[in-house]
Design a protein around this motif. Structure first.
Motif, PDB file in Angstrom:
ATOM      1  N   GLY A   8      36.123  34.213  39.515  1.00 56.19           N
ATOM      2  CA  GLY A   8      37.075  35.307  39.430  1.00 56.19           C
ATOM      3  C   GLY A   8      38.262  35.209  40.354  1.00 56.19           C
ATOM      4  N   VAL A  12      47.487  36.038  42.447  1.00 57.71           N
ATOM      5  CA  VAL A  12      47.910  37.369  42.027  1.00 57.71           C
ATOM      6  C   VAL A  12      49.046  37.829  42.929  1.00 57.71           C
ATOM      7  CG1 VAL A  12      46.212  38.532  43.484  1.00 57.71           C
ATOM      8  CG2 VAL A  12      47.083  39.687  41.432  1.00 57.71           C
ATOM      9  N   SER A  17      45.294  43.210  41.317  1.00 60.66           N
ATOM     10  CA  SER A  17      43.846  43.343  41.426  1.00 60.66           C
ATOM     11  C   SER A  17      43.141  42.085  40.934  1.00 60.66           C
ATOM     12  CB  SER A  17      43.356  44.528  40.588  1.00 60.66           C
ATOM     13  OG  SER A  17      43.896  45.741  41.043  1.00 60.66           O
ATOM     14  N   LEU A  18      41.973  41.856  41.491  1.00 63.20           N
ATOM     15  CA  LEU A  18      41.070  40.804  41.023  1.00 63.20           C
ATOM     16  C   LEU A  18      39.644  41.319  41.136  1.00 63.20           C
ATOM     17  CD1 LEU A  18      42.416  37.499  42.675  1.00 63.20           C
ATOM     18  CD2 LEU A  18      42.390  38.035  40.240  1.00 63.20           C
ATOM     19  N   ARG A  19      38.778  40.778  40.295  1.00 63.51           N
ATOM     20  CA  ARG A  19      37.360  41.104  40.381  1.00 63.51           C
ATOM     21  C   ARG A  19      36.581  39.808  40.530  1.00 63.51           C
ATOM     22  NH1 ARG A  19      33.037  43.069  35.877  1.00 63.51           N
ATOM     23  NH2 ARG A  19      31.781  44.493  37.156  1.00 63.51           N
ATOM     24  N   VAL A 120      41.239  32.965  46.614  1.00 65.01           N
ATOM     25  CA  VAL A 120      42.089  34.102  46.253  1.00 65.01           C
ATOM     26  C   VAL A 120      43.417  33.931  46.983  1.00 65.01           C
ATOM     27  CG1 VAL A 120      42.429  36.591  46.458  1.00 65.01           C
ATOM     28  CG2 VAL A 120      40.180  35.673  45.829  1.00 65.01           C
TER      29      VAL A 120
END
Length: 124
Positions: A8, A12, A17-19, A120
């Motif tokens: 995931g 970004v 948002s990220l999950r 991320v």
């Protein structure tokens, strides 16, 4: 063989948002405390969030409180990290971890199993 596999992560923009997901295999982690940690380049691994075995109790680092949410689905042997209002300083490799025992601790050394991490990156 016990495995924790994160997924995931990605790139970004700030405010997005990220999950993240962490799927366990090889054994059931149903009764294990689960945590998320992160490590930015040149920095030590730091605590992000932790959840007890039932999902009824959670605890967050001050830096993510109100923006991130940890949850788990024991039927799927999976723990999640919903990350909202992301900031450039959230950029790091994110790791999930599991520990034997009920205590919701925040030190990386207290965890017994680790995933390989997912990157991320938050752009400004």
């Amino acid at each position: 063989q016990v495995q924790l596999v994160e997924s995931g992560g990605g790139l970004v923009q700030a405010g997005g948002s990220l999950r993240l997901s962490c799927a366990a295999s090889g054994r059931s982690f149903r009764h294990y405390v689960k945590g998320w940690f992160r490590q930015a380049p040149g920095k030590e691994r730091e605590f992000v969030a932790v959840i007890n075995w039932s999902g009824s109790s959670t605890y967050y680092a001050d830096s993510v409180k109100g923006r991130f949410a940890i949850s788990r689905d024991n039927a799927k042997n999976t723990v999640y990290l919903q990350m909202n209002s992301l900031k450039p300083e959230d950029t790091a490799v994110y790791y999930c971890a599991a520990r034997v025992g009920p205590s919701m601790v925040v030190g990386p050394a207290d965890y017994d199993y680790w995933g390989q991490g997912t990157q991320v990156t938050v752009s400004s």
